[in-house]
Design an enzyme around this catalytic site. Structure first.
Site, PDB file in Angstrom:
ATOM      1  N   THR A   1       5.786  12.212  -1.057  1.00  0.00           N
ATOM      2  CA  THR A   1       4.819  13.060  -1.764  1.00  0.00           C
ATOM      3  C   THR A   1       4.677  14.394  -1.038  1.00  0.00           C
ATOM      4  OG1 THR A   1       3.118  11.789  -0.619  1.00  0.00           O
ATOM      5  CG2 THR A   1       3.453  11.306  -2.945  1.00  0.00           C
TER       6      THR A   1
ATOM      7  N   HIS B   1       5.643   0.009  -3.007  1.00  0.00           N
ATOM      8  CA  HIS B   1       5.853   1.305  -2.341  1.00  0.00           C
ATOM      9  C   HIS B   1       6.999   1.313  -1.351  1.00  0.00           C
ATOM     10  CE1 HIS B   1       2.109   3.289  -3.708  1.00  0.00           C
ATOM     11  NE2 HIS B   1       1.622   2.062  -3.695  1.00  0.00           N
TER      12      HIS B   1
ATOM     13  N   LYS C   1       4.259  18.446  -2.303  1.00  0.00           N
ATOM     14  CA  LYS C   1       3.286  19.433  -1.789  1.00  0.00           C
ATOM     15  C   LYS C   1       3.998  20.694  -1.338  1.00  0.00           C
ATOM     16  CE  LYS C   1       0.674  15.490  -0.373  1.00  0.00           C
ATOM     17  NZ  LYS C   1       0.545  14.440   0.651  1.00  0.00           N
TER      18      LYS C   1
ATOM     19  N   LYS D   1       5.782  14.188   8.532  1.00  0.00           N
ATOM     20  CA  LYS D   1       5.690  12.850   7.940  1.00  0.00           C
ATOM     21  C   LYS D   1       5.679  11.845   9.073  1.00  0.00           C
ATOM     22  CE  LYS D   1       9.542  13.882   5.702  1.00  0.00           C
ATOM     23  NZ  LYS D   1       9.253  13.559   4.323  1.00  0.00           N
ATOM     24  N   ARG D   2       5.386  10.567   8.747  1.00  0.00           N
ATOM     25  CA  ARG D   2       5.487   9.540   9.774  1.00  0.00           C
ATOM     26  C   ARG D   2       6.871   9.587  10.413  1.00  0.00           C
ATOM     27  NH1 ARG D   2       1.119   5.803  10.582  1.00  0.00           N
ATOM     28  NH2 ARG D   2       2.612   4.776  11.954  1.00  0.00           N
TER      29      ARG D   2
ATOM     30  N   LYS E   1      13.569   8.101   7.956  1.00  0.00           N
ATOM     31  CA  LYS E   1      13.220   9.460   7.541  1.00  0.00           C
ATOM     32  C   LYS E   1      14.070  10.498   8.283  1.00  0.00           C
ATOM     33  CE  LYS E   1       8.420   8.185   6.450  1.00  0.00           C
ATOM     34  NZ  LYS E   1       8.186   8.527   5.034  1.00  0.00           N
TER      35      LYS E   1
HETATM   36  C1  26V Z   1       5.879   0.339   6.275  1.00  0.00           C
HETATM   37  C2  26V Z   1       6.515  -0.252   7.345  1.00  0.00           C
HETATM   38  C3  26V Z   1       5.740  -1.162   8.199  1.00  0.00           C
HETATM   39  C4  26V Z   1       6.621  -2.040   9.047  1.00  0.00           C
HETATM   40  C5  26V Z   1       7.759  -1.301   9.652  1.00  0.00           C
HETATM   41  C6  26V Z   1       8.589  -0.569   8.660  1.00  0.00           C
HETATM   42  C7  26V Z   1       7.842   0.055   7.576  1.00  0.00           C
HETATM   43  C8  26V Z   1       8.466   0.945   6.753  1.00  0.00           C
HETATM   44  C9  26V Z   1       7.821   1.536   5.700  1.00  0.00           C
HETATM   45  C10 26V Z   1       6.525   1.224   5.455  1.00  0.00           C
HETATM   46  C11 26V Z   1       5.901   1.867   4.304  1.00  0.00           C
HETATM   47  C12 26V Z   1       4.825   1.055   3.671  1.00  0.00           C
HETATM   48  C13 26V Z   1       4.426   1.537   2.342  1.00  0.00           C
HETATM   49  C14 26V Z   1       4.357   3.022   2.205  1.00  0.00           C
HETATM   50  O1  26V Z   1       3.569   3.697   2.813  1.00  0.00           O
HETATM   51  N1  26V Z   1       5.191   3.540   1.333  1.00  0.00           N
HETATM   52  C15 26V Z   1       5.219   4.939   1.005  1.00  0.00           C
HETATM   53  O2  26V Z   1       4.465   5.084  -0.202  1.00  0.00           O
HETATM   54  C16 26V Z   1       4.417   6.423  -0.637  1.00  0.00           C
HETATM   55  C17 26V Z   1       3.511   6.455  -1.844  1.00  0.00           C
HETATM   56  O3  26V Z   1       4.083   5.751  -2.895  1.00  0.00           O
HETATM   57  C18 26V Z   1       5.808   6.922  -0.945  1.00  0.00           C
HETATM   58  O4  26V Z   1       5.731   8.264  -1.327  1.00  0.00           O
HETATM   59  C19 26V Z   1       6.698   6.780   0.281  1.00  0.00           C
HETATM   60  O5  26V Z   1       8.022   7.128  -0.035  1.00  0.00           O
HETATM   61  C20 26V Z   1       6.646   5.363   0.796  1.00  0.00           C
HETATM   62  O6  26V Z   1       7.348   5.216   2.025  1.00  0.00           O
END
Ligand code: 26V
Length: 831
Positions: free
Chosen positions: A678, A380, A682, A570-571, A576
């Site tokens: 996602t 992801h 929506k 979003k986060r 982003k």
């Molecule tokens: C996690 C972290 C944690 C440490 C600091 C930086 C960082 C950056 C990104 C993430 C994302 C972790 C995985 C995640 O949530 N990915 C999301 O998954 C969604 C479902 O597939 C996707 O639509 C999003 O684009 C993706 O960011």
């Protein structure tokens, strides 16, 4: 009477006529429901209508509805051979479910009957809905995707279990005080959870620490046994997930950690009342909170313990089920497909091997064949800082036997590749062990090697997986990586969250639109129809008026539903680029102030999102958004033209209020960094036009809706990459006057007069290397926003594009995604 074994009720098929017979509302059905709710209120909640509070009514209603789900669960018992079908197991550390009452009522087609049943008791269903706390067992996109998938798997009658952790505290509650984020514990279970069933008979032991001992197997061969230093009990809690029209029910099985001994009685009797409970507290910390902070060693270790805890419990559970139903684990791949949602459950590769070899006495090769036919892995994110790596020393201490197995897997993986001439760099890149500085286990590599299929979540993301993080592994296993572009469940994100639009669609396109997303295409021919446009506008206006009420309640700020609602939800993360959005707001603010007489399109910028507790830059971005909002919203010169609001505590329920009211959807990540997104789906589904980069699923959204119905701007992923490689960072003197002006306003403290240097860290990051290309994309973004303004001023062109967005995004239904997983990865039949 035969008792129902839970496994046999895990899924069910109810004849369609039984379900539809409940429609349309018939008074006797309403009466039956009313009596059921009253009975629950009296005998389960233990109160009377005269004394019942809203919460009591909510619980009584949920319990009455739950009974109907159980009937459907139970109806499969021995009836349709579900047990003989292949099951899907979706392992995910996160399930961001939100509220369940509306979803469940909607899928059971009981919303109106229950509304009427409650009205007869003087209770308003909509009030009750807002009582339910969100199940916020996830951070963002990854967890919400798991929730959409659970709903789609149930709707498509795929026999499936979701496996995760029953966190006592979900994602923190965000409080905004003086524009800053503060985190408060979330407490969704404090008043109980009417949806779940505790299965105190379904318990698996999960070990930690200790040693791996070599022993002699009965046949004389060498074998290992793991002697853990401690054992934790995983207790199952099941939440039924009801599919569309209630035809099928699957279980979300969440594990709670419990100490094997509840109390050290000797210590307690010796007067050590706190110490006697200490080890219990330590053990039960495993399921205490979602995403423990990972800035400390203790936090990271707890996270690893969480990952192993739920992975091991889930594997033991599904292996036990398989043995019960089919006898022999050799046939596991025929009856089980596991999906690892990111690398969080990637330890499954080693744990499944351990269970097969150490506990079930399989030979390595056979165990490896079973493992690699059963497991699949979804990636992801490609962000380096988000790719999980565990220090070898930590694994050695917490999971010694697993480390041993991982070394063996790695050796067998590398050995055939390193025969002949050895390319050291290639070996380094293929190895599960990262030795570039310290020694770490790369969980992505482990998952890749142990999986049958590995997938990305949008076409672009999958292509980048093949070219970057997994390039060398892809060369060795060229057919392993496949794409499965994400999707969303339309039942929640259109029909339930936006009942007005849903009703309009049913009026125009018929009931088929509820069952068949492709039916939305029928709207294309209405896109230019004035009368339909007016109806479409009316439903949006009503949703915007609703959101304006929410904004007034939350912030005391008045926003006009006539303005363009420009939404970024979003986060909060630098990639982003909420900062890009805020800079545009500042530039627009300056432009309006410079020419207040000009006609400006009235705009409300709506932002919401949480920052990780330890992510200082992201928290500063929240503060900037709020400080900018304060200045802009109190400036009479721009009144009626521009407002900025930051809504606190973004969660699924708030998203359900915002999505139907959005005119413009901000999907402006640095190209190449958002795996899919996602929220973009929506918002487009509900008729918002997207302003976005060619990133993640935006690329495919453009293909579906047509380039003329989306505002694409900025660098492409390739261009971003090229700029990163070249040292020629865009210097501040190359910035446009508009960008410089906006940054200057921040620099001189316009938005922080009490602390002019407050935002220096943000400005510094832009000036030094601007990793996220905010400055590089700013002018293109500004220009795209002006195109948005232009289109807004031609209402019939705007509404045409808006209607075409709704009409053409059917492909982003998570039903389509699940069908693709079912066909290509899991190899299970779907409805
Ligand atoms: C996690 C972290 C944690 C440490 C600091 C930086 C960082 C950056 C990104 C993430 C994302 C972790 C995985 C995640 O949530 N990915 C999301 O998954 C969604 C479902 O597939 C996707 O639509 C999003 O684009 C993706 O960011």
């Amino acid at each position: 009477m035969a008792t129902l074994e839970f496994d046999d009720r895990s899924s069910s098929v109810v004849p369609k006529d039984i379900v539809t017979a409940a429609l349309p509302i018939d008074e006797s059905a309403v009466l039956v429901l009313r009596n059921a709710i009253l009975a629950k209120l009296t005998y389960a909640v233990g109160t009377t209508p005269a004394h019942a509070k809203d919460r009591d009514w909510f619980v009584a209603t949920a319990l009455a509805v739950r009974d109907r789900i159980v009937d459907r669960w139970a109806s499969s018992h021995g009836a349709d051979g579900q047990a003989g079908r292949k099951h899907v197991y979706y392992l995910s550390l996160e399930f961001l479910i939100g509220r369940l009452l509306s979803d469940t009522l909607h899928n059971l087609r009981l919303t109106e009957p229950v509304r009427e049943a409650l009205a007869g008791l003087g209770v308003d269903l909509d009030e009750l809905r807002s009582i339910e706390p969100d199940a916020a067992l996830g951070n963002g996109g990854l967890g919400r995707l798991a929730a959409c998938f659970m709903e789609s798997m149930a709707s498509l009658e795929v026999p499936a279990y979701g496996y995760g952790i029953r966190y006592e505290h979900g994602l923190f509650r965000q409080i905004i005080l003086d524009g800053r984020q503060y985190e408060q514990p979330e407490d969704w279970l404090c008043q109980g959870n009417p949806w779940e069933f505790e299965r105190s008979d379904v318990i698996h032991p999960v070990g930690f620490g200790g040693t791996s001992e070599e022993v002699q197997a009965p046949d004389g061969s060498r074998a290992f046994v793991w002697i853990p230093a401690e054992t934790v009990q995983a207790v199952a809690y099941d939440t039924p997930i009801v599919g569309w029209r209630g035809r099928h029910v699957n279980a979300l099985r969440l594990w709670s950690a419990r100490a094997t001994e509840c109390l050290l009685l000797d210590a307690f009797n010796m007067g050590d009342h706190v110490g006697a409970l200490a080890s219990r507290t330590r053990v039960e910390a495993i399921s205490r909170v979602l995403y423990p902070g990972d800035t400390t060693d203790a936090g990271r270790e707890l996270r690893l313990r969480q990952e192993f805890f739920f992975t091991s419990a889930s594997l033991q559970d599904l292996l036990a089920r398989h043995i019960r139903l089919h006898g022999d684990l050799a046939t596991l791949p025929d009856y089980a497909a596991l999906q690892l949602n990111d690398t969080h459950p990637a330890i499954a590769v080693a744990e499944l091997m351990r269970l097969l070899i150490d506990e079930h006495r399989f030979h390595w090769e056979d165990a490896w064949a079973i493992t690699t036919k059963t497991l699949n892995y979804t990636n992801h994110t490609l962000l380096p800082e988000a790719l999980e790596r565990w220090p070898v020393s930590l694994l050695e201490r917490v999971l010694p036997r697993h480390l041993q197995i991982i070394y063996q897997i790695n050796w067998l993986h590398l050995e055939p590749l390193t025969r002949g001439e050895i390319d050291v760099d290639l070996v380094k890149s293929l190895s599960v062990i990262d030795e570039s500085g310290g020694r770490y286990v790369r969980m992505g590599h482990l998952a890749f090697i142990g999986a049958n299929k590995v997938n990305g979540v949008s076409a672009l993301h999958t292509q980048l997986m093949r070219q970057t993080v997994f390039r060398d592994l892809h060369a060795v296993y060229p057919t392993r990586i496949v794409n499965k572009t994400n999707g969303i469940t339309f039942r929640r994100w259109l029909h339930q969250a936006n009942p007005r639009l849903s009703a309009l669609l049913v009026d125009e396109l018929g009931e088929e639109v509820l069952d068949q997303p492709d039916a939305l295409l029928g709207l294309e021919k209405l896109a230019d129809d004035q009368a339909f446009q007016n109806l479409f506008r009316k439903q949006r206006a009503a949703a915007k008026a609703d959101l304006a009420k929410v904004v007034a309640e939350l912030l005391g700020e008045t926003i006009s539903p006539d303005a363009l609602f420009d939404v970024q939800i979003k986060r909060i993360h630098e990639y982003k680029r909420q900062l890009l959005n805020i800079l545009e707001a500042i530039a627009l603010y300056s432009a309006i102030r410079a020419e207040p007489e000009r006609h400006w399109v009235p705009r409300v910028k709506i932002l919401a999102g949480k920052a990780a507790a330890s992510y200082h830059q992201a928290k500063l971005i929240i503060k900037l958004a709020n400080d900018v909002a304060k200045v802009i919203n109190s400036d009479p010169l721009v009144a009626g033209r521009l407002k900025v609001v930051f809504l606190p505590n973004y969660n699924v329920s708030l998203a359900e209020a915002i999505v139907p009211a959005a005119d413009l959807s901000e999907q402006i990540s640095t190209a190449g960094m958002e795996a899919s997104g996602t929220g973009n789906m929506k918002l487009a589904l509900n008729g918002a036009l997207t302003i976005g980069t060619l990133d993640g699923a935006n690329v495919e959204i453009r293909e579906c809706v047509g380039a003329e119905n989306i505002f694409i701007f900025g660098l492409t992923a390739q261009e971003v990459e090229a700029r990163r490689r070249s040292t020629a960072h865009q210097e501040p003197d190359a910035w446009s006057a508009r960008l410089r002006g906006a940054l200057e306003l921040i620099r001189v403290g316009t938005f922080s007069p009490d602390e002019p240097h407050r935002f220096d860290p943000l400005l510094h990051a832009l000036a030094v290397d601007d990793l996220f290309m905010v400055t590089a994309d700013f002018d293109a973004y500004w220009a795209a926003q002006r195109q948005v303004d232009d289109l807004w001023q031609s209402p019939s062109a705007w509404w045409r594009a808006s209607i075409l967005n709704t009409a053409r995004v059917a492909w982003f239904s998570s039903d389509r995604t699940i069908r693709e997983y079912a066909e290509e990865i899991w190899r299970v039949p779907v409805q």
